[in-house]
Design a protein around this motif. Structure first.
Motif, mmCIF file in Angstrom:
data_model
loop_
_atom_site.group_PDB
_atom_site.id
_atom_site.type_symbol
_atom_site.label_atom_id
_atom_site.label_comp_id
_atom_site.label_asym_id
_atom_site.label_seq_id
_atom_site.Cartn_x
_atom_site.Cartn_y
_atom_site.Cartn_z
ATOM 1 N N VAL A 92 -33.357 32.603 8.245
ATOM 2 C CA VAL A 92 -32.469 32.332 9.369
ATOM 3 C C VAL A 92 -31.327 31.483 8.811
ATOM 4 O O VAL A 92 -31.493 30.309 8.505
ATOM 5 N N ASN A 93 -30.163 32.098 8.671
ATOM 6 C CA ASN A 93 -29.038 31.460 7.987
ATOM 7 C C ASN A 93 -28.295 30.543 8.958
ATOM 8 O O ASN A 93 -27.266 30.906 9.534
ATOM 9 N N VAL A 94 -28.837 29.330 9.123
ATOM 10 C CA VAL A 94 -28.272 28.354 10.063
ATOM 11 C C VAL A 94 -26.834 28.004 9.682
ATOM 12 O O VAL A 94 -25.918 28.054 10.509
ATOM 13 N N ALA A 95 -26.630 27.648 8.426
ATOM 14 C CA ALA A 95 -25.296 27.266 7.960
ATOM 15 C C ALA A 95 -24.309 28.419 8.108
ATOM 16 O O ALA A 95 -23.135 28.214 8.441
ATOM 17 N N GLY A 96 -24.776 29.637 7.873
ATOM 18 C CA GLY A 96 -23.897 30.799 7.983
ATOM 19 C C GLY A 96 -23.363 30.994 9.387
ATOM 20 O O GLY A 96 -22.177 31.303 9.580
ATOM 21 N N VAL A 97 -24.227 30.830 10.392
ATOM 22 C CA VAL A 97 -23.789 30.957 11.787
ATOM 23 C C VAL A 97 -22.821 29.826 12.141
ATOM 24 O O VAL A 97 -21.782 30.033 12.764
ATOM 25 N N ASN A 98 -23.166 28.608 11.730
ATOM 26 C CA ASN A 98 -22.353 27.443 12.095
ATOM 27 C C ASN A 98 -20.970 27.442 11.447
ATOM 28 O O ASN A 98 -20.070 26.738 11.911
ATOM 29 N N ARG A 99 -20.810 28.205 10.361
ATOM 30 C CA ARG A 99 -19.529 28.210 9.642
ATOM 31 C C ARG A 99 -18.848 29.579 9.687
ATOM 32 O O ARG A 99 -17.906 29.824 8.931
ATOM 33 N N ASP A 100 -19.305 30.446 10.548
ATOM 34 C CA ASP A 100 -18.756 31.799 10.634
ATOM 35 C C ASP A 100 -17.323 31.732 11.175
ATOM 36 O O ASP A 100 -17.085 31.303 12.312
ATOM 37 N N LYS A 101 -16.361 32.192 10.382
ATOM 38 C CA LYS A 101 -14.947 32.120 10.785
ATOM 39 C C LYS A 101 -14.651 33.022 11.973
ATOM 40 O O LYS A 101 -13.754 32.725 12.769
ATOM 41 N N ALA A 102 -15.391 34.121 12.110
ATOM 42 C CA ALA A 102 -15.185 35.001 13.252
ATOM 43 C C ALA A 102 -15.596 34.323 14.559
ATOM 44 O O ALA A 102 -15.117 34.684 15.631
ATOM 45 N N PRO A 144 -12.868 28.144 21.153
ATOM 46 C CA PRO A 144 -12.406 29.543 21.238
ATOM 47 C C PRO A 144 -13.369 30.409 22.052
ATOM 48 O O PRO A 144 -14.591 30.152 22.069
ATOM 49 N N ASP A 145 -12.847 31.421 22.721
ATOM 50 C CA ASP A 145 -13.700 32.328 23.492
ATOM 51 C C ASP A 145 -14.775 32.971 22.615
ATOM 52 O O ASP A 145 -15.858 33.314 23.095
ATOM 53 N N SER A 146 -14.474 33.123 21.330
ATOM 54 C CA SER A 146 -15.412 33.764 20.409
ATOM 55 C C SER A 146 -16.721 32.994 20.284
ATOM 56 O O SER A 146 -17.759 33.570 19.963
ATOM 57 N N VAL A 147 -16.694 31.678 20.557
ATOM 58 C CA VAL A 147 -17.925 30.877 20.474
ATOM 59 C C VAL A 147 -18.879 31.282 21.593
ATOM 60 O O VAL A 147 -20.073 31.533 21.361
ATOM 61 N N ALA A 148 -18.370 31.353 22.809
ATOM 62 C CA ALA A 148 -19.219 31.774 23.938
ATOM 63 C C ALA A 148 -19.652 33.219 23.792
ATOM 64 O O ALA A 148 -20.804 33.577 24.093
ATOM 65 N N GLU A 149 -18.741 34.053 23.320
ATOM 66 C CA GLU A 149 -19.048 35.477 23.169
ATOM 67 C C GLU A 149 -20.114 35.732 22.111
ATOM 68 O O GLU A 149 -20.825 36.746 22.176
ATOM 69 N N ALA A 150 -20.245 34.828 21.154
ATOM 70 C CA ALA A 150 -21.227 35.012 20.079
ATOM 71 C C ALA A 150 -22.657 34.859 20.578
ATOM 72 O O ALA A 150 -23.601 35.363 19.962
ATOM 73 N N ARG A 151 -22.851 34.135 21.685
ATOM 74 C CA ARG A 151 -24.196 33.919 22.262
ATOM 75 C C ARG A 151 -25.168 33.404 21.190
ATOM 76 O O ARG A 151 -26.230 33.994 20.947
ATOM 77 N N ILE A 152 -24.784 32.325 20.573
ATOM 78 C CA ILE A 152 -25.626 31.721 19.519
ATOM 79 C C ILE A 152 -26.940 31.259 20.145
ATOM 80 O O ILE A 152 -26.939 30.477 21.095
ATOM 81 N N PRO A 153 -28.084 31.716 19.634
ATOM 82 C CA PRO A 153 -29.379 31.408 20.271
ATOM 83 C C PRO A 153 -29.939 30.042 19.879
ATOM 84 O O PRO A 153 -31.095 29.910 19.476
ATOM 85 N N GLY A 154 -29.108 29.006 19.984
ATOM 86 C CA GLY A 154 -29.527 27.656 19.644
ATOM 87 C C GLY A 154 -29.629 26.782 20.880
ATOM 88 O O GLY A 154 -29.137 27.133 21.952
#
Length: 545
Positions: free
Chosen positions: A430-440, A459-469
């Protein structure tokens, strides 16, 4: 003769994981087309590089090159799959979490060391029962009740630092302060005990805790055998076998385990003694009856059904579970905050102004402290960009097809909208750092430390990503039923300590040494150099006139 029998037993046992490995390699054919770096060794693949102390930069470059989905070659060709796709991770952490469980070897190693089944090592119904009983002790309401303990110990730590720099600026090992504060806080608020850590009276247990992670890292290659050994070999015989094996890290870990189990047993016996004397005795202890273990005992005794209660062994195991989970991770993150503030003096000054204004009428109480926007921004941004646990490792029980929010391109140039992950023990990152630093998700400045990003709409992209944290649209404390139950505790610890330190002291980088952060089971600071590998973080500290 006895030593020969041990060798024969070990040789026989070692055939089992070899058989499992070969079976897994056959099942992993689907992962051969998932892109990833080439192995550097036929035996260890790329594991020595991936788990190396200086691997953080390599991890960043690997994700930049291969994206959210990639594999790394492991032991004897084993494929390990890393995922930073938020839709896939929802399946892993929330929807089908039972199919992606803690790695047996790591879980069993932790269970053996701490001496029982605590929240970190429990599975299934046992884990759900323990978490249900613990949840009230980590609620916001209970954090308010614990606030006087946080304030008292933060004052004591600040007073000790003031004495050290009373005669002028001085370089201080901040890790020493943060680790002592974290240990004493979890002792007082966790189980109503005092180690005297801030005064330096905790050397035995504190040293065992500090050595746990680096020693466990040295044992990584042998941990795979532990679940098989503990099932086939009685505990006393296993201990005798371990004592005969000439492997220094193994012997060091046995000493660590002995120290931790003896200490936790003494604490537990005293806790039970006080409970037997009634509520008045419990209130007179260090935690004043508000500590987490007192809540657990009360909730356990109040449960009407036997299968809803924790056994004595489970309750005992929580003491070492609390200290392992709450000491190094929080102290290292708090050290990271102070290091970043030392490197960004303008942020430090802005935070100081906010804290000074908030404390005009005395110590800042819980609700007011948690409402300070810039303090919240500094904590959130640090936990986003520098999660103390950059990767969470799981093993896949049964075959799984993971839906993807973003397709990946396989080695044949085909676009894939799903990821097939074979079961049978495939290791999953589970790439925690990868999700937290994703430029998209976070924007082009995702790899920059910018607390100001939290002071305006994300950015709207944060909500749209639906990060399961469970925390601040990040994966830092992961999500689902095995998310970090104590993240509110960790935040309150750092905020309270900062409220006592930043208005009084100025922090600056050391004049000569360079602070570098190295990978282990958690990310830790040390001074750059060929012989300095123990955790330390000197900063130049001065009193503010």
């Amino acid at each position: 003769m006895a030593f020969l029998n041990v060798l024969v037993s070990l040789a026989a046992v070692s055939l089992v994981p070899l058989y499992l490995l070969v079976s897994r390699l056959v099942r992993q054919r689907s992962l051969w087309k998932v892109p990833g770096p080439e192995g550097v060794s036929l035996i260890s693949g790329i594991l020595t590089t991936w788990f190396g102390e200086d691997a953080l930069e390599f991890h960043d470059k690997t994700m930049d090159r291969f994206g959210r989905i990639f594999t790394i070659p492991g032991f004897l060709g084993d494929k390990i799959v890393s995922v930073a796709d938020t839709k896939a991770l929802y399946d892993v952490l929330v929807k089908n979490q039972e199919n992606f469980r803690e790695i047996d070897g790591v879980r069993e190693h932790t269970r053996v060391v701490i001496g029982g089944t605590g929240l970190l090592t429990a599975l299934g119904d046992t884990h759900r029962k323990q978490r249900k009983l613990m949840t009230p002790a980590f609620s916001i309401n209970h954090m308010r009740r614990l606030m006087p303990i946080f304030q008292e110990l933060s004052r004591s730590s600040a007073a000790r630092m003031r004495e050290e720099v009373a005669n002028g600026p001085k370089e201080i090992d901040i890790m020493d302060y943060t680790s002592r504060l974290a240990l004493e806080l979890i002792a007082r608020a966790g189980f109503g005990h005092s180690f005297g850590a801030i005064e330096g009276n905790d050397e035995g247990y504190s040293r065992a805790l500090k050595n746990f992670s680096p020693t466990a890292a040295k044992l990584a290659n042998g941990i795979i055998l532990l679940p098989i050994l503990t099932r086939l070999v009685p505990g006393r015989m296993l201990r005798s076998m371990a004592e005969m094996i000439p492997w220094r890290p193994l012997h060091d870990m046995m000493l660590i385990s002995d120290t931790m189990q003896a200490t936790s047993r003494d604490i537990w016996e005293e806790k039970k003694r006080l409970f037997s004397l009634g509520d008045k005795s419990v209130v007179n202890e260090y935690g004043e009856g508000k500590d987490i273990m007192s809540i657990l005992l009360k909730n356990t005794l109040a449960s009407s059904e036997a299968d809803e209660r924790m056994t004595d062994d489970e309750l005992l195991a929580q003491i070492n579970t609390f200290t392992l989970a709450a000491s190094d991770t929080t102290s290292n993150t708090f050290s990271r905050v102070l290091h970043l503030l030392a490197l960004h003096s303008e942020v430090q000054q802005k935070l100081r102004e906010e804290l000074v204004e908030a404390s005009m009428n005395g110590e800042i109480e819980h609700d007011d402290l948690c409402a300070l926007p810039y303090l919240e921004a500094v904590i959130r941004e640090t936990l986003r960009l520098y999660p103390p646990v950059a990767y969470v490792y799981r093993q896949v029980v049964n075959d799984a097809v993971l839906p993807l929010a973003h397709p990946y391109t396989d080695t044949n140039g085909m676009e894939r909208h799903e990821l097939f992950v074979p079961g049978g023990g495939t290791i999953f990152i589970v790439n925690v750092a990868g999700v937290n630093r994703d430029k998209a998700i976070w924007g082009l400045d995702a790899k920059e430390w910018k607390p100001e990003r939290w002071l305006s709409p994300l950015p709207d992209s944060v909500a749209e990503a639906r990060i399961p944290g469970v925390y601040a649209n990040t994966l830092t404390f992961i999500g689902g039923g095995r998310s970090c139950i104590g993240f509110k505790f960790a935040q309150l610890e750092m905020k309270t300590a900062l409220a006592h330190l930043i208005p009084v002291f100025h922090f600056a980088p050391p004049e000569k040494e360079e602070i570098v952060w190295r990978l282990g089971s958690i990310v830790s600071p040390t001074v750059n150099g060929p012989t300095t590998r123990h955790s330390e973080m000197p900063l130049r500290v001065s009193l503010i006139v």
